[in-house]
Scaffold this motif. Structure first.
Motif, PDB file in Angstrom:
ATOM      1  N   SER A  42       0.842  -1.195   0.000  1.00  0.00           N
ATOM      2  CA  SER A  42       0.000   0.000   0.000  1.00  0.00           C
ATOM      3  C   SER A  42       0.877   1.245   0.000  1.00  0.00           C
ATOM      4  CB  SER A  42      -0.917   0.015   1.227  1.00  0.00           C
ATOM      5  OG  SER A  42      -1.832   1.090   1.149  1.00  0.00           O
ATOM      6  N   LYS A  43       0.427   2.267  -0.733  1.00  0.00           N
ATOM      7  CA  LYS A  43       1.160   3.524  -0.806  1.00  0.00           C
ATOM      8  C   LYS A  43       0.325   4.664  -0.226  1.00  0.00           C
ATOM      9  CE  LYS A  43       3.964   2.331  -4.861  1.00  0.00           C
ATOM     10  NZ  LYS A  43       4.338   2.700  -6.244  1.00  0.00           N
ATOM     11  N   MET A  44       0.974   5.478   0.586  1.00  0.00           N
ATOM     12  CA  MET A  44       0.329   6.646   1.173  1.00  0.00           C
ATOM     13  C   MET A  44       0.967   7.921   0.631  1.00  0.00           C
ATOM     14  SD  MET A  44      -2.130   5.810   3.173  1.00  0.00           S
ATOM     15  CE  MET A  44      -2.784   4.343   3.986  1.00  0.00           C
ATOM     16  N   ILE A  45       0.129   8.877   0.274  1.00  0.00           N
ATOM     17  CA  ILE A  45       0.598  10.160  -0.237  1.00  0.00           C
ATOM     18  C   ILE A  45       0.656  11.162   0.910  1.00  0.00           C
ATOM     19  CG2 ILE A  45       0.153  12.047  -1.851  1.00  0.00           C
ATOM     20  CD1 ILE A  45      -1.570  10.075  -3.468  1.00  0.00           C
ATOM     21  N   LEU A  46       1.857  11.652   1.189  1.00  0.00           N
ATOM     22  CA  LEU A  46       2.035  12.725   2.176  1.00  0.00           C
ATOM     23  C   LEU A  46       2.275  13.994   1.377  1.00  0.00           C
ATOM     24  CD1 LEU A  46       2.762  10.012   3.669  1.00  0.00           C
ATOM     25  CD2 LEU A  46       4.222  11.394   5.148  1.00  0.00           C
ATOM     26  N   LYS A  95       2.282  21.385  -4.523  1.00  0.00           N
ATOM     27  CA  LYS A  95       3.094  21.557  -3.319  1.00  0.00           C
ATOM     28  C   LYS A  95       3.965  20.324  -3.068  1.00  0.00           C
ATOM     29  CE  LYS A  95      -0.305  24.658  -1.202  1.00  0.00           C
ATOM     30  NZ  LYS A  95      -1.178  24.914  -0.028  1.00  0.00           N
ATOM     31  N   GLU A  96       4.943  20.489  -2.175  1.00  0.00           N
ATOM     32  CA  GLU A  96       5.894  19.406  -1.903  1.00  0.00           C
ATOM     33  C   GLU A  96       5.222  18.239  -1.183  1.00  0.00           C
ATOM     34  OE1 GLU A  96       8.964  20.316   0.882  1.00  0.00           O
ATOM     35  OE2 GLU A  96       7.712  21.750   1.990  1.00  0.00           O
ATOM     36  N   GLY A  97       5.836  17.091  -1.330  1.00  0.00           N
ATOM     37  CA  GLY A  97       5.306  15.899  -0.693  1.00  0.00           C
ATOM     38  C   GLY A  97       6.133  14.670  -1.036  1.00  0.00           C
ATOM     39  N   LEU A  98       5.655  13.523  -0.628  1.00  0.00           N
ATOM     40  CA  LEU A  98       6.346  12.264  -0.905  1.00  0.00           C
ATOM     41  C   LEU A  98       5.354  11.120  -0.792  1.00  0.00           C
ATOM     42  CD1 LEU A  98       6.911  10.710   2.095  1.00  0.00           C
ATOM     43  CD2 LEU A  98       8.391  12.697   2.314  1.00  0.00           C
ATOM     44  N   ILE A  99       5.783   9.957  -1.211  1.00  0.00           N
ATOM     45  CA  ILE A  99       4.960   8.752  -1.097  1.00  0.00           C
ATOM     46  C   ILE A  99       5.709   7.715  -0.279  1.00  0.00           C
ATOM     47  CG2 ILE A  99       4.100   6.750  -2.397  1.00  0.00           C
ATOM     48  CD1 ILE A  99       3.070   8.591  -4.484  1.00  0.00           C
TER      49      ILE A  99
END
Length: 201
Positions: A42-46, A95-99
Motif C-alpha cells: 500500500s502507498k500513502m501520499i504525504l 506543493k511538496e510531498g512524498l509517497i
C-alpha cells in the motif's frame, strides 16, 4: 474454368474434412482451485496539498513525523516503509510531498497500516501480489486437465462415445498475480482454468 471447378471441389473437401473432424472431438473446460500466499502493498501520499487551513503552519517534515509516530503506536516501524519520490513527482501536485510504501504478508498488519489516519496523508493504492513457481503451475495445470478429462468422459458416456487422446490444450493462466484491493477483495483462493479437446470414438 477447370481451375475454378477444382478450387470449389477443394473447398468442399476441406469443409467436409473439418466438419468430420469437428464431429469426432469434444472440447471442455477444466479448473482447479488453489490457495495463494500474497504480499500486500500500500502507498500513502504525504502532501502539503492535503494540509488545509487549520494546519497551514505545518511543514512536510512535521506531517511525516506525526504520521510515523502514529504508525509506531500500532507496531509499524519507519524502517519498514520505503519512499518513492519519483511516483510523487509524476502525480503533478503543486506543493511538496512524498509517497511512502508499506509491504507485508500479513493481512492483519496491512489493516492496521490502513487504519492509521493523519493530517496531510491520503491513500494512493493497495495491491495484492503473488507469483506461482514452475512446479506449482505444472501441478495446477495437471489438476485442471484431469478435471477437464473427467468432464469430457462424463459427457461422452451420456452420448454413447469414448474419449481418446487430447488433441488440443489451451492454458492462458498467468504466473504472476497482481490485483487491486480497492473493492476489498481479500480472498486467497484462485481458479486455474484450462480448455482441452479430446478425440471421440
Amino acid at each position: 474454368m477447370k481451375k475454378a471447378v477444382l478450387n470449389i471441389i477443394m473447398v468442399f473437401m476441406t469443409v467436409g474434412a473439418f466438419a468430420q473432424n469437428f464431429k469426432n472431438n469434444i472440447t471442455v473446460s477444466g479448473h482447479h482451485t488453489y490457495s495463494i500466499s500474497p504480499e500486500y502493498s500500500s502507498k500513502m501520499i504525504l502532501s502539503m496539498n492535503n494540509v488545509y487551513y487549520d494546519a497551514q503552519t505545518m511543514s512536510l517534515s512535521e506531517v511525516k513525523s506525526t504520521y510515523l509516530d502514529k504508525l509506531a503506536k500500532v507496531g509499524i516501524s519507519s524502517d519498514r516503509l520505503k519512499e518513492d519520490p519519483l511516483h510523487y513527482a509524476l502525480l503533478g501536485y503543486e506543493k511538496e510531498g512524498l509517497i511512502l510504501e508499506f509491504k507485508t504478508t500479513s493481512l492483519e498488519e496491512m489493516q492496521k497500516f490502513l487504519g492509521v489516519k493523519s493530517i496531510g496523508v491520503t491513500r494512493s493504492d493497495t495491491t495484492l501480489k503473488a507469483e506461482l513457481s514452475d512446479a506449482q503451475m505444472a501441478t495446477y495445470a495437471k489438476a485442471a486437465f484431469d478435471d477437464a478429462k473427467k468432464k469430457a468422459q462424463g459427457i461422452a458416456d451420456k452420448i454413447g462415445r469414448k474419449i481418446a487422446k487430447a488433441i488440443y490444450v489451451s492454458d492462458t493462466n498467468a504466473k504472476k498475480i497482481s490485483e487491486s484491493m480497492y473493492y476489498g477483495n481479500t480472498n486467497d483462493e484462485r481458479d486455474y482454468y484450462m480448455s482441452v479437446s479430446f478425440e471421440l470414438h
